[in-house]
Motif scaffolding. Structure first.
Motif, PDB file in Angstrom:
ATOM      1  N   PHE A   1       0.835  -1.201   0.000  1.00  0.00           N
ATOM      2  CA  PHE A   1       0.000   0.000   0.000  1.00  0.00           C
ATOM      3  C   PHE A   1       0.869   1.251   0.000  1.00  0.00           C
ATOM      4  O   PHE A   1       1.937   1.283   0.616  1.00  0.00           O
ATOM      5  CB  PHE A   1      -0.897   0.037   1.240  1.00  0.00           C
ATOM      6  CG  PHE A   1      -2.005  -0.983   1.239  1.00  0.00           C
ATOM      7  CD1 PHE A   1      -2.986  -0.972   0.271  1.00  0.00           C
ATOM      8  CD2 PHE A   1      -2.072  -1.941   2.243  1.00  0.00           C
ATOM      9  CE1 PHE A   1      -4.021  -1.906   0.279  1.00  0.00           C
ATOM     10  CE2 PHE A   1      -3.101  -2.875   2.273  1.00  0.00           C
ATOM     11  CZ  PHE A   1      -4.068  -2.862   1.286  1.00  0.00           C
TER      12      PHE A   1
ATOM     13  N   TYR B   1      -8.390   1.650   1.077  1.00  0.00           N
ATOM     14  CA  TYR B   1      -7.445   0.533   0.985  1.00  0.00           C
ATOM     15  C   TYR B   1      -8.239  -0.746   1.222  1.00  0.00           C
ATOM     16  O   TYR B   1      -9.014  -0.814   2.178  1.00  0.00           O
ATOM     17  CB  TYR B   1      -6.352   0.646   2.050  1.00  0.00           C
ATOM     18  CG  TYR B   1      -5.678   1.986   2.158  1.00  0.00           C
ATOM     19  CD1 TYR B   1      -4.515   2.274   1.447  1.00  0.00           C
ATOM     20  CD2 TYR B   1      -6.189   2.977   3.005  1.00  0.00           C
ATOM     21  CE1 TYR B   1      -3.871   3.495   1.569  1.00  0.00           C
ATOM     22  CE2 TYR B   1      -5.558   4.214   3.133  1.00  0.00           C
ATOM     23  CZ  TYR B   1      -4.404   4.466   2.415  1.00  0.00           C
ATOM     24  OH  TYR B   1      -3.770   5.684   2.544  1.00  0.00           O
TER      25      TYR B   1
ATOM     26  N   GLN C   1      -6.964   1.623  -3.543  1.00  0.00           N
ATOM     27  CA  GLN C   1      -5.826   0.710  -3.594  1.00  0.00           C
ATOM     28  C   GLN C   1      -6.317  -0.685  -3.212  1.00  0.00           C
ATOM     29  O   GLN C   1      -6.845  -0.886  -2.114  1.00  0.00           O
ATOM     30  CB  GLN C   1      -4.729   1.162  -2.631  1.00  0.00           C
ATOM     31  CG  GLN C   1      -4.121   2.514  -2.987  1.00  0.00           C
ATOM     32  CD  GLN C   1      -2.964   2.873  -2.080  1.00  0.00           C
ATOM     33  OE1 GLN C   1      -2.131   2.031  -1.754  1.00  0.00           O
ATOM     34  NE2 GLN C   1      -2.907   4.136  -1.681  1.00  0.00           N
TER      35      GLN C   1
ATOM     36  N   MET D   1      -0.438  -4.780  -4.665  1.00  0.00           N
ATOM     37  CA  MET D   1      -1.313  -3.615  -4.624  1.00  0.00           C
ATOM     38  C   MET D   1      -1.419  -3.014  -6.016  1.00  0.00           C
ATOM     39  O   MET D   1      -0.427  -2.733  -6.666  1.00  0.00           O
ATOM     40  CB  MET D   1      -0.777  -2.559  -3.647  1.00  0.00           C
ATOM     41  CG  MET D   1      -1.769  -1.411  -3.378  1.00  0.00           C
ATOM     42  SD  MET D   1      -1.960  -0.190  -4.718  1.00  0.00           S
ATOM     43  CE  MET D   1      -0.417   0.703  -4.581  1.00  0.00           C
TER      44      MET D   1
END
Length: 233
Positions: free
Chosen positions: A88, A168, A191, A221
């Motif tokens: 990330f 995320y 993400q 990612m």
């Protein structure tokens, strides 16, 4: 990349089939990166890093390697190589982490690096991993705990009522597709941490190919804009 031997220091069961394994050494990894764990005579499998110091893994018993890992005794040794991949990218501004299934390891690791609200989803209460954090919200498909429905419904509710700049996520592919689409509607390029069968970890074997990319090398990612054409095919 590091090759190392780690000894199990501590083990705790997070639910009936998921173990938290804490080992005796550090591994310089960032949230979203993964390692390849080898048990001699059993096999090798990739796992997202749940914490780097000390090395911590969250293992769900779904196969031969994971079941063997989850049943390790204190002092047992594992062989580790890694970390691998693109993790990330921590951005400024309010963030929200979306977890499905056993995607808690990398998103939970991220929550220790930056302030994010966590949304955790599972099929039923017995599959949930509970976190000691008041800002966590839960969803179960059958309604046995928290919101009845998908965790992506909680995401949409949050994005409607509060301003977030970052999303995320880690979990099953259908969930990631929904996270990407919902986030895009609110102007966020989410993400997403993709899961594929990764053998070599360095882009040689091709076992983790995804639309012309290699998950172990170019990911795991990926930004939604990198994936949306691929996941919708």
């Amino acid at each position: 990349m590091i090759y190392g031997i780690y000894s199990l220091k501590q083990k705790a069961m997070l639910n009936t089939n998921t173990a938290k394994l804490v080992f005796d050494g550090k591994l310089p990894a960032s949230p979203g990166q993964f390692v390849l764990v080898w048990l001699p005579g059993v096999g090798e499998k990739p796992y997202g890093v749940a914490y780097d110091s000390p090395l911590t893994l969250i293992v769900k018993e779904v196969g031969k390697v994971s079941s063997s890992l989850a049943s390790l005794k204190k002092g047992s040794k594992i062989f580790v190589r890694g970390p691998f991949g693109r993790g990330f990218e921590i951005k400024k501004g309010n963030g929200i982490g979306v977890v499905g299934g056993y995607g808690l390891a990398p998103v939970g690791f991220l929550s220790g690096k930056t302030k994010i609200k966590l949304l955790v989803g599972a099929k039923t209460k017995d599959d949930l991993i509970f976190i000691k954090n008041k800002s966590v919200e839960y969803a179960t498909n059958d309604g046995t705990f928290g919101h009845k429905g998908f965790v992506t419904e909680l995401l949409e509710k949050e994005l409607k009522t509060r301003k977030y700049k970052n999303v995320y996520a880690c979990g099953p592919e259908p969930m990631l597709l929904a996270v990407g689409e919902i986030s895009e509607r609110y102007g966020i390029n989410a993400q997403l941490l993709m899961e594929r069968h990764m053998k070599c970890g360095i882009g040689i074997c091709g076992s983790c190919a995804l639309g012309g990319k290699l998950v172990c090398l170019h990911g795991p990612m990926f930004y939604w804009k990198e994936l949306k054409g691929i996941l919708k095919q």
